[in-house]
Design a protein around this motif. Structure first.
Motif, mmCIF file in Angstrom:
data_model
loop_
_atom_site.group_PDB
_atom_site.id
_atom_site.type_symbol
_atom_site.label_atom_id
_atom_site.label_comp_id
_atom_site.label_asym_id
_atom_site.label_seq_id
_atom_site.Cartn_x
_atom_site.Cartn_y
_atom_site.Cartn_z
ATOM 1 N N THR A 32 0.006 5.269 5.242
ATOM 2 C CA THR A 32 -0.590 3.938 5.094
ATOM 3 C C THR A 32 -1.075 3.409 6.447
ATOM 4 O OG1 THR A 32 0.860 3.469 3.235
ATOM 5 C CG2 THR A 32 -0.061 1.562 4.372
ATOM 6 N N LEU A 33 -0.242 3.587 7.470
ATOM 7 C CA LEU A 33 -0.622 3.082 8.799
ATOM 8 C C LEU A 33 -1.861 3.806 9.326
ATOM 9 C CD1 LEU A 33 2.953 2.705 10.335
ATOM 10 C CD2 LEU A 33 1.443 0.858 9.614
ATOM 11 N N LYS A 34 -1.966 5.113 9.041
ATOM 12 C CA LYS A 34 -3.165 5.863 9.443
ATOM 13 C C LYS A 34 -4.397 5.231 8.803
ATOM 14 C CE LYS A 34 -1.653 10.668 9.810
ATOM 15 N NZ LYS A 34 -0.575 10.963 8.887
ATOM 16 N N GLN A 35 -4.290 4.959 7.507
ATOM 17 C CA GLN A 35 -5.448 4.405 6.789
ATOM 18 C C GLN A 35 -5.827 3.033 7.349
ATOM 19 O OE1 GLN A 35 -7.290 5.963 4.849
ATOM 20 N NE2 GLN A 35 -6.080 7.663 4.098
ATOM 21 N N ILE A 36 -4.832 2.183 7.562
ATOM 22 C CA ILE A 36 -5.125 0.825 8.074
ATOM 23 C C ILE A 36 -5.758 0.936 9.462
ATOM 24 C CG2 ILE A 36 -4.152 -1.421 8.701
ATOM 25 C CD1 ILE A 36 -1.899 -0.951 6.720
ATOM 26 N N SER A 37 -5.225 1.848 10.250
ATOM 27 C CA SER A 37 -5.730 2.032 11.606
ATOM 28 C C SER A 37 -7.201 2.495 11.580
ATOM 29 C CB SER A 37 -4.816 3.056 12.273
ATOM 30 O OG SER A 37 -5.338 3.544 13.426
ATOM 31 N N ARG A 39 0.808 -1.227 0.000
ATOM 32 C CA ARG A 39 0.000 0.000 0.000
ATOM 33 C C ARG A 39 0.840 1.276 0.000
ATOM 34 N NH1 ARG A 39 -5.294 -0.894 3.754
ATOM 35 N NH2 ARG A 39 -5.486 1.318 3.275
ATOM 36 N N SER A 40 2.022 1.217 0.620
ATOM 37 C CA SER A 40 2.838 2.449 0.683
ATOM 38 C C SER A 40 3.809 2.548 -0.490
ATOM 39 C CB SER A 40 3.640 2.488 1.982
ATOM 40 O OG SER A 40 4.635 1.474 1.977
ATOM 41 N N GLY A 41 4.072 1.400 -1.149
ATOM 42 C CA GLY A 41 5.041 1.396 -2.245
ATOM 43 C C GLY A 41 6.477 1.490 -1.744
ATOM 44 N N ILE A 83 13.780 5.038 1.445
ATOM 45 C CA ILE A 83 12.527 4.621 2.104
ATOM 46 C C ILE A 83 11.835 5.877 2.636
ATOM 47 C CG2 ILE A 83 11.517 3.241 3.967
ATOM 48 C CD1 ILE A 83 14.054 1.465 3.788
ATOM 49 N N GLN A 84 10.616 6.099 2.155
ATOM 50 C CA GLN A 84 9.852 7.297 2.525
ATOM 51 C C GLN A 84 8.906 6.946 3.673
ATOM 52 O OE1 GLN A 84 10.624 10.155 1.249
ATOM 53 N NE2 GLN A 84 11.837 9.486 -0.516
#
Ligand code: SF4
Ligand code: SF4
Length: 204
Positions: free
Chosen positions: A97-102, A23-25, A89-90
């Motif tokens: 991505t972690l915000k969205q999954i959370s 998801r983050s690429g 690595i960004q």
């Protein structure tokens, strides 16, 4: 007595690593913990978690900690970590991505106001391609008031917050930073296409 040795359990870590990478690429497996990113992160001191530590959490499958820590919510997306990283690595993208999954997992955020800010910002951007300050603050205040009242904060807390934002609004108006017209970007269809692509890739 608990052991200080870190445990790597592939069955716990693999699904999280794969989901965040796809998801983050970002290729998290390229991280060799040199900590160049940590040295430049402007919020690392106050969050207690630096980009290298966040990546380590994901690699070790520490799902709960990775999805809800202060770096995820306080990252200002300055991209300093990614600029310094020898492996490009960004972490800003990992945090997003972690915000969205959370949010998808309905986890109560550590910083609810930041989460509300993020929601309203994305909602307006997906509709208009940009954010109008007045509409933004109205929607944001409604979200906060609802939450404050639900958690017993009372009307005074709501009124105090609104007063503070009104002061900020007046100061922005004086500096001509407040816009009353609701404008859309010219190529709104492009923005909508990007949002749809992101949603489809997230499986939702
Ligand atoms: S700079 Fe890059 S490789 Fe080094 S610890 Fe940070 S993310 Fe990992
Ligand atoms: S992008 Fe976020 S994690 Fe990276 S240095 Fe800036 S604030 Fe820290």
């Amino acid at each position: 007595m608990s052991s200080s040795v870190l445990q790597f359990e592939p069955e716990l870590s693999q699904p999280l690593i794969q989901e965040v990478m796809s998801r983050s690429g970002q290729n998290l497996l390229a991280c060799y913990q040199c900590r160049r990113c940590a040295a430049g992160c402007p919020v690392g001191d106050e969050t207690g978690v630096t980009p290298d530590r966040l990546i380590r959490m994901i690699i070790l499958g520490e799902r709960e900690e990775a999805l809800n820590n202060l770096l995820v919510w306080k990252c200002v997306a300055c991209y300093t970590c990614g600029t310094r990283c020898p492996n490009n690595i960004q972490t800003a993208r990992i945090n997003e991505t972690l915000k969205q999954i959370s949010k998808e997992a309905h986890i109560e955020p550590l910083l609810p106001k930041v989460s509300a800010f993020h929601d309203v910002f994305l909602r307006l951007t997906s509709h208009f391609g940009r954010v109008n300050e007045l509409v933004f603050i109205g929607l944001y205040e409604m979200r906060n008031a609802k939450r404050e009242l639900k958690h017993g904060g009372g009307w005074k807390a709501v009124a105090d917050e609104m007063k503070n934002h009104a002061k900020l609004g007046i100061s922005m108006m004086k500096k001509k930073r407040m816009h009353f017209q609701l404008n859309r970007v010219k190529r709104l269809s492009e923005i909508k296409r990007l949002f749809k692509k992101a949603k489809d890739e997230a499986g939702g």
